[in-house]
Design a protein around this motif. Structure first.
Motif, PDB file in Angstrom:
ATOM      1  N   UNK A 112      14.729  76.833  15.291  1.00  0.00           N
ATOM      2  CA  UNK A 112      14.847  75.530  14.629  1.00  0.00           C
ATOM      3  C   UNK A 112      13.491  74.824  14.751  1.00  0.00           C
ATOM      4  N   UNK A 113      12.912  74.363  13.652  1.00  0.00           N
ATOM      5  CA  UNK A 113      11.621  73.675  13.724  1.00  0.00           C
ATOM      6  C   UNK A 113      11.727  72.347  14.475  1.00  0.00           C
ATOM      7  N   UNK A 114      10.590  71.790  14.823  1.00  0.00           N
ATOM      8  CA  UNK A 114      10.563  70.466  15.440  1.00  0.00           C
ATOM      9  C   UNK A 114      10.552  69.436  14.325  1.00  0.00           C
ATOM     10  N   UNK A 115      11.501  68.499  14.364  1.00  0.00           N
ATOM     11  CA  UNK A 115      11.658  67.543  13.282  1.00  0.00           C
ATOM     12  C   UNK A 115      11.303  66.120  13.695  1.00  0.00           C
ATOM     13  N   UNK A 116      10.788  65.361  12.735  1.00  0.00           N
ATOM     14  CA  UNK A 116      10.556  63.931  12.903  1.00  0.00           C
ATOM     15  C   UNK A 116      11.858  63.226  12.566  1.00  0.00           C
ATOM     16  N   UNK A 117      12.502  62.655  13.562  1.00  0.00           N
ATOM     17  CA  UNK A 117      13.837  62.090  13.362  1.00  0.00           C
ATOM     18  C   UNK A 117      13.858  60.910  12.401  1.00  0.00           C
ATOM     19  N   UNK A 118      12.703  60.327  12.109  1.00  0.00           N
ATOM     20  CA  UNK A 118      12.651  59.197  11.188  1.00  0.00           C
ATOM     21  C   UNK A 118      12.475  59.632   9.739  1.00  0.00           C
ATOM     22  N   UNK A 119      12.256  60.935   9.512  1.00  0.00           N
ATOM     23  CA  UNK A 119      11.977  61.400   8.157  1.00  0.00           C
ATOM     24  C   UNK A 119      12.825  62.602   7.747  1.00  0.00           C
ATOM     25  N   UNK A 120      13.742  63.000   8.636  1.00  0.00           N
ATOM     26  CA  UNK A 120      14.565  64.184   8.384  1.00  0.00           C
ATOM     27  C   UNK A 120      16.025  63.834   8.630  1.00  0.00           C
ATOM     28  N   UNK A 121      16.920  64.354   7.792  1.00  0.00           N
ATOM     29  CA  UNK A 121      18.354  64.137   7.996  1.00  0.00           C
ATOM     30  C   UNK A 121      19.072  65.481   8.058  1.00  0.00           C
ATOM     31  N   UNK A 122      20.230  65.473   8.689  1.00  0.00           N
ATOM     32  CA  UNK A 122      21.087  66.649   8.790  1.00  0.00           C
ATOM     33  C   UNK A 122      22.346  66.392   7.984  1.00  0.00           C
ATOM     34  N   UNK A 123      22.624  67.213   7.001  1.00  0.00           N
ATOM     35  CA  UNK A 123      23.841  67.059   6.211  1.00  0.00           C
ATOM     36  C   UNK A 123      24.964  67.782   6.954  1.00  0.00           C
ATOM     37  N   UNK A 124      25.779  66.990   7.611  1.00  0.00           N
ATOM     38  CA  UNK A 124      26.853  67.527   8.454  1.00  0.00           C
ATOM     39  C   UNK A 124      27.830  66.394   8.752  1.00  0.00           C
ATOM     40  N   UNK A 125      29.140  66.648   8.665  1.00  0.00           N
ATOM     41  CA  UNK A 125      30.114  65.581   8.899  1.00  0.00           C
ATOM     42  C   UNK A 125      30.224  65.230  10.371  1.00  0.00           C
ATOM     43  N   UNK A 126      30.629  63.999  10.620  1.00  0.00           N
ATOM     44  CA  UNK A 126      30.812  63.566  12.005  1.00  0.00           C
ATOM     45  C   UNK A 126      31.109  62.087  12.051  1.00  0.00           C
ATOM     46  N   UNK A 127      31.506  61.580  13.217  1.00  0.00           N
ATOM     47  CA  UNK A 127      31.883  60.163  13.340  1.00  0.00           C
ATOM     48  C   UNK A 127      30.740  59.203  13.029  1.00  0.00           C
ATOM     49  N   UNK A 128      29.498  59.636  13.234  1.00  0.00           N
ATOM     50  CA  UNK A 128      28.365  58.744  12.968  1.00  0.00           C
ATOM     51  C   UNK A 128      27.666  59.031  11.661  1.00  0.00           C
ATOM     52  N   UNK A 129      28.227  59.909  10.843  1.00  0.00           N
ATOM     53  CA  UNK A 129      27.574  60.300   9.595  1.00  0.00           C
ATOM     54  C   UNK A 129      27.646  59.177   8.567  1.00  0.00           C
TER      55      UNK A 129
END
Length: 301
Positions: A112-129
Motif C-alpha cells: 500500500x503506498x504512503x498517502x497524504x490524508x488531506x488529498x486522498x480518499x478511500x471509497x469504502x462504507x462505514x459509520x464515518x463515511x
C-alpha cells in the motif's frame, strides 16, 4: 454501498440481469468483442494462459489491439488495493486498468503506498463515511483545521482588499467560471478502492495505512453484477461499478459539470459480458422449460 469487489460465487437467481440496467450508456462499438468471441480463446503473449479479450493475470489485451478499444481519461488518479487471495478471473479491476491505463494503478496487499490524508480518499462504507457530494467539503475542512493558528492569521493579513479576477474571488464570475474554479481548486488527488470479496475486506480496510483517509460511501447505487454474494445487499458493488459511479458523481457534484458519458466506456467490457451472461441465462431457462414440457408430455403418454 461499497467500492468492493464482486462476490466469489455465481448467483442462481439474479433479478437485475433481466432489467438491462446498463442501457443508455455511451459506449464504443462492441463489434471487436463479438468477433473475438466467435473466434474463441487465445493465448496471452506474456503468460501463455488461455484468455478471452484480455489476460486478467497480466492486465494485457488478448487478440485485441489498443486501437480497437476505447481509452478513458480520468479526472483523478485511482489506486486499487487487491486482496492476494482474490481470484483474478472474477475481478473487474483489470477492466479499469486496461481501459484507463495512465490513471489507474493496481497494488496487491500488503503493498500500500504512503498517502497524504488531506488529498486522498478511500471509497469504502462505514459509520464515518461521507457521500461524494460532501467529500470535497470534508477535505477542505481537514486542510483548514491543520492550517489554523499563525498560518491562518498570516493569510488574513496577506489577503488582498479586493479581487479583480474570478480565480482570486470564488464568489464572483459567471456560472461557467465558477465551475472552472471548482475544478481547479478541489483538493482531491487520488482515490483508493479495495478489490476483494466482502468476506476478505476487513484485513485491508482496517490496515493502519488507510485508517486516516476520509471514507466515502456510494449509498444509492445498486449492482447488476452476475456474481452476487449470498446474504449481501444489492448496494455492494463490483469494483468497476464502484469506480464508474464514483467518477460520475464526482463529475457532477464536485466538478459541477453536466455528465455526458465521459466515463461510460469504463464499462466497455463489463456491459458486454453482462449482456452475454444475461443471454446465456435466458437461453438456459428456455431450454430448461422446454425439457420440462417434454418430460411432462412423455409422462402423460
Amino acid at each position: 454501498m461499497s467500492s468492493l469487489e464482486e462476490g466469489s460465487s455465481d448467483s442462481a437467481h439474479t433479478p437485475e440481469l433481466s432489467k438491462q440496467p446498463l442501457q443508455g450508456l455511451k459506449l464504443a462499438s462492441h463489434a471487436v468483442l463479438e468477433k473475438v468471441q466467435q473466434r474463441g480463446r487465445s493465448k496471452c503473449a506474456k503468460c501463455g494462459g488461455s484468455r478471452m479479450f484480455f489476460c486478467y493475470t497480466c492486465c494485457l489485451l488478448v487478440d485485441v489491439s489498443l486501437q480497437e478499444i476505447p481509452i478513458v481519461k480520468l479526472p483523478v488518479k485511482i489506486d486499487i488495493i487487491k486482496h492476494p487471495n482474490e481470484t483474478d478471473g472474477k475481478s473487474t479491476a483489470v477492466h479499469a486498468k486496461i481501459l484507463a491505463p495512465s490513471d489507474i494503478t493496481i497494488y496487491t496487499y500488503p503493498c500500500i503506498p504512503e498517502y497524504d490524508q488531506d488529498k486522498v480518499v478511500l471509497v469504502f462504507p462505514g459509520p464515518g463515511a461521507v457521500t461524494v457530494q460532501d467529500m470535497i467539503r470534508c477535505l477542505h475542512e481537514r486542510n483548514e483545521s491543520r492550517s489554523r493558528g499563525p498560518l491562518l492569521k498570516r493569510r488574513k493579513i496577506e489577503k488582498p482588499p479586493s479581487a479583480s479576477h474570478p480565480s482570486d474571488d470564488p464568489g464572483s464570475g459567471s456560472p461557467d467560471e465558477m465551475k472552472d474554479y471548482k475544478s481547479r481548486t478541489h483538493p482531491l488527488q487520488r482515490v483508493v478502492f479495495i478489490d476483494s470479496t466482502w468476506n476478505q475486506t476487513n484485513k485491508i480496510s482496517t490496515d493502519d495505512r488507510l485508517q486516516d483517509l476520509l471514507q466515502v460511501e456510494l449509498r444509492t447505487r445498486k449492482t447488476c453484477f452476475w456474481r452476487s454474494q449470498r446474504g449481501k445487499p444489492d448496494t455492494y458493488l463490483a469494483t468497476i461499478e464502484a469506480i464508474y459511479y464514483f467518477l460520475k458523481d464526482f463529475h457532477e457534484q464536485c466538478l459541477a459539470q453536466e455528465y455526458s458519458g465521459e466515463y461510460d466506456n469504463l464499462l466497455f467490457f463489463y456491459s458486454y459480458l453482462h449482456a452475454v451472461v444475461r443471454k446465456s441465462k435466458e437461453t438456459g431457462k428456455k431450454e430448461a422449460e422446454k425439457r420440462q414440457k417434454q418430460q411432462e408430455t412423455e409422462t402423460q403418454l
